[in-house]
Design a protein around this motif. Sequence first.
Motif, PDB file in Angstrom:
ATOM      1  N   LEU A   1      34.135  48.995  36.088  1.00  0.00           N
ATOM      2  CA  LEU A   1      34.908  47.870  36.139  1.00  0.00           C
ATOM      3  C   LEU A   1      36.079  47.526  37.013  1.00  0.00           C
ATOM      4  O   LEU A   1      36.192  46.491  37.735  1.00  0.00           O
ATOM      5  CB  LEU A   1      35.429  47.575  34.716  1.00  0.00           C
ATOM      6  CG  LEU A   1      36.255  46.171  34.297  1.00  0.00           C
ATOM      7  CD1 LEU A   1      35.290  45.092  34.503  1.00  0.00           C
ATOM      8  CD2 LEU A   1      36.749  46.239  32.916  1.00  0.00           C
TER       9      LEU A   1
ATOM     10  N   ALA B   1      34.742  47.105  40.716  1.00  0.00           N
ATOM     11  CA  ALA B   1      34.176  45.750  40.720  1.00  0.00           C
ATOM     12  C   ALA B   1      35.293  44.539  40.830  1.00  0.00           C
ATOM     13  O   ALA B   1      35.274  43.694  41.756  1.00  0.00           O
ATOM     14  CB  ALA B   1      33.338  45.436  39.486  1.00  0.00           C
ATOM     15  N   GLN B   2      36.428  44.855  40.192  1.00  0.00           N
ATOM     16  CA  GLN B   2      37.464  43.947  40.087  1.00  0.00           C
ATOM     17  C   GLN B   2      38.363  43.978  41.493  1.00  0.00           C
ATOM     18  O   GLN B   2      38.718  42.933  42.010  1.00  0.00           O
ATOM     19  CB  GLN B   2      38.583  44.166  39.224  1.00  0.00           C
ATOM     20  CG  GLN B   2      37.777  43.782  37.727  1.00  0.00           C
ATOM     21  CD  GLN B   2      38.534  44.149  36.536  1.00  0.00           C
ATOM     22  OE1 GLN B   2      39.527  45.197  36.646  1.00  0.00           O
ATOM     23  NE2 GLN B   2      38.357  43.535  35.415  1.00  0.00           N
TER      24      GLN B   2
ATOM     25  N   ILE C   1      36.192  42.360  44.135  1.00  0.00           N
ATOM     26  CA  ILE C   1      36.580  40.714  44.353  1.00  0.00           C
ATOM     27  C   ILE C   1      37.790  40.385  44.943  1.00  0.00           C
ATOM     28  O   ILE C   1      37.915  39.684  45.808  1.00  0.00           O
ATOM     29  CB  ILE C   1      36.635  40.330  42.695  1.00  0.00           C
ATOM     30  CG1 ILE C   1      35.068  40.653  42.019  1.00  0.00           C
ATOM     31  CG2 ILE C   1      37.005  38.799  42.684  1.00  0.00           C
ATOM     32  CD1 ILE C   1      33.969  39.429  42.534  1.00  0.00           C
TER      33      ILE C   1
ATOM     34  N   TYR D   1      46.219  47.556  35.508  1.00  0.00           N
ATOM     35  CA  TYR D   1      44.802  47.776  34.926  1.00  0.00           C
ATOM     36  C   TYR D   1      45.085  48.933  34.016  1.00  0.00           C
ATOM     37  O   TYR D   1      44.513  48.969  32.691  1.00  0.00           O
ATOM     38  CB  TYR D   1      43.980  48.218  35.938  1.00  0.00           C
ATOM     39  CG  TYR D   1      42.607  48.329  35.558  1.00  0.00           C
ATOM     40  CD1 TYR D   1      41.623  47.337  35.137  1.00  0.00           C
ATOM     41  CD2 TYR D   1      42.240  49.743  35.164  1.00  0.00           C
ATOM     42  CE1 TYR D   1      40.402  47.726  34.600  1.00  0.00           C
ATOM     43  CE2 TYR D   1      40.995  50.104  34.849  1.00  0.00           C
ATOM     44  CZ  TYR D   1      39.853  49.051  34.535  1.00  0.00           C
ATOM     45  OH  TYR D   1      38.594  49.215  34.054  1.00  0.00           O
TER      46      TYR D   1
ATOM     47  N   LEU E   1      38.487  43.727  31.368  1.00  0.00           N
ATOM     48  CA  LEU E   1      37.505  42.710  32.045  1.00  0.00           C
ATOM     49  C   LEU E   1      38.150  41.459  31.918  1.00  0.00           C
ATOM     50  O   LEU E   1      38.065  40.671  32.968  1.00  0.00           O
ATOM     51  CB  LEU E   1      36.528  42.758  30.984  1.00  0.00           C
ATOM     52  CG  LEU E   1      35.388  41.604  31.160  1.00  0.00           C
ATOM     53  CD1 LEU E   1      34.406  42.351  32.450  1.00  0.00           C
ATOM     54  CD2 LEU E   1      34.209  41.544  30.062  1.00  0.00           C
TER      55      LEU E   1
ATOM     56  N   GLY F   1      41.362  41.523  34.577  1.00  0.00           N
ATOM     57  CA  GLY F   1      40.903  41.884  36.095  1.00  0.00           C
ATOM     58  C   GLY F   1      40.137  40.733  36.680  1.00  0.00           C
ATOM     59  O   GLY F   1      40.297  40.406  38.009  1.00  0.00           O
ATOM     60  N   PHE F   2      39.515  39.860  35.842  1.00  0.00           N
ATOM     61  CA  PHE F   2      38.607  38.833  36.566  1.00  0.00           C
ATOM     62  C   PHE F   2      39.204  37.585  36.341  1.00  0.00           C
ATOM     63  O   PHE F   2      38.882  36.456  36.789  1.00  0.00           O
ATOM     64  CB  PHE F   2      37.044  38.804  36.056  1.00  0.00           C
ATOM     65  CG  PHE F   2      36.459  39.858  36.480  1.00  0.00           C
ATOM     66  CD1 PHE F   2      36.185  39.992  37.971  1.00  0.00           C
ATOM     67  CD2 PHE F   2      35.608  40.830  35.735  1.00  0.00           C
ATOM     68  CE1 PHE F   2      35.180  41.298  38.445  1.00  0.00           C
ATOM     69  CE2 PHE F   2      34.805  41.796  36.071  1.00  0.00           C
ATOM     70  CZ  PHE F   2      34.763  42.162  37.441  1.00  0.00           C
ATOM     71  N   SER F   3      40.391  37.661  35.787  1.00  0.00           N
ATOM     72  CA  SER F   3      41.035  36.232  35.584  1.00  0.00           C
ATOM     73  C   SER F   3      41.760  35.484  37.078  1.00  0.00           C
ATOM     74  O   SER F   3      42.105  36.231  37.855  1.00  0.00           O
ATOM     75  CB  SER F   3      42.169  36.365  34.612  1.00  0.00           C
ATOM     76  OG  SER F   3      43.384  37.040  35.087  1.00  0.00           O
TER      77      SER F   3
ATOM     78  N   VAL G   1      43.867  37.801  39.662  1.00  0.00           N
ATOM     79  CA  VAL G   1      43.490  37.806  41.582  1.00  0.00           C
ATOM     80  C   VAL G   1      44.521  36.950  42.221  1.00  0.00           C
ATOM     81  O   VAL G   1      44.838  37.598  43.371  1.00  0.00           O
ATOM     82  CB  VAL G   1      42.194  37.161  41.440  1.00  0.00           C
ATOM     83  CG1 VAL G   1      41.831  36.942  43.089  1.00  0.00           C
ATOM     84  CG2 VAL G   1      41.147  38.101  40.746  1.00  0.00           C
TER      85      VAL G   1
END
Length: 192
Positions: A11, A14-15, A18, A126, A148, A151-153, A157
């Motif tokens: 995870l 992946a973050q 991005i 994180y 999740l 980190g994808f918010s 970012v």
Amino acid sequence: MKKVIPLFCTLLVAQLSIIFFFATKKNGLFIDEIWTYNLSNSYFNPFIGNASKFFNTVLDGSFFYNSLTVQQNQIFSYASVFASQAADVHPPLYYCLIHTICSFFPNTFSIWFGLAPNILFFVLVYFFIVAISYDITKNYIFSLASCLIYGFSLGAVSTVLIIRMYAMLTAIIMAVLYIHIKLIDDIYNDLN
């Protein structure tokens, strides 16, 4: 615990992927990001936007370049950083960090000098989210879901991609929250 470590690492990778993708697409700087470099590196001359002192003056590009980069004779000159921050409103810690990084690369400008510490602070946040959410719930799935969502918010970012002190501030706040949770746990355990 050993079963979920690969999930957390996957995870995080992946973050970070991005974040790196959008960082490579970063095109130009917002004025506050320019202030970050200026207040960190402009040698006793903060606020390049103070236009009145430059009226009727021709300024070439080197003036602006020198205000955003550390010059060879200004390496690790923290007195200038503190003087700049005395005229501004922010604590100097982030600017000292940016100046330190830039001092290793005199006469060089890169957005990565500002993005690299923000990425490091993202990773710290994180891990604090993992620790705090597990401490509260004792559930790794909830911890994974918390990471999740964070980190994808867009907020997470953006905090990394905007070269300002907000990623550091988030990491400090999460560290303080974690310390307080541990202190409360210790007090509660002592009472029982």
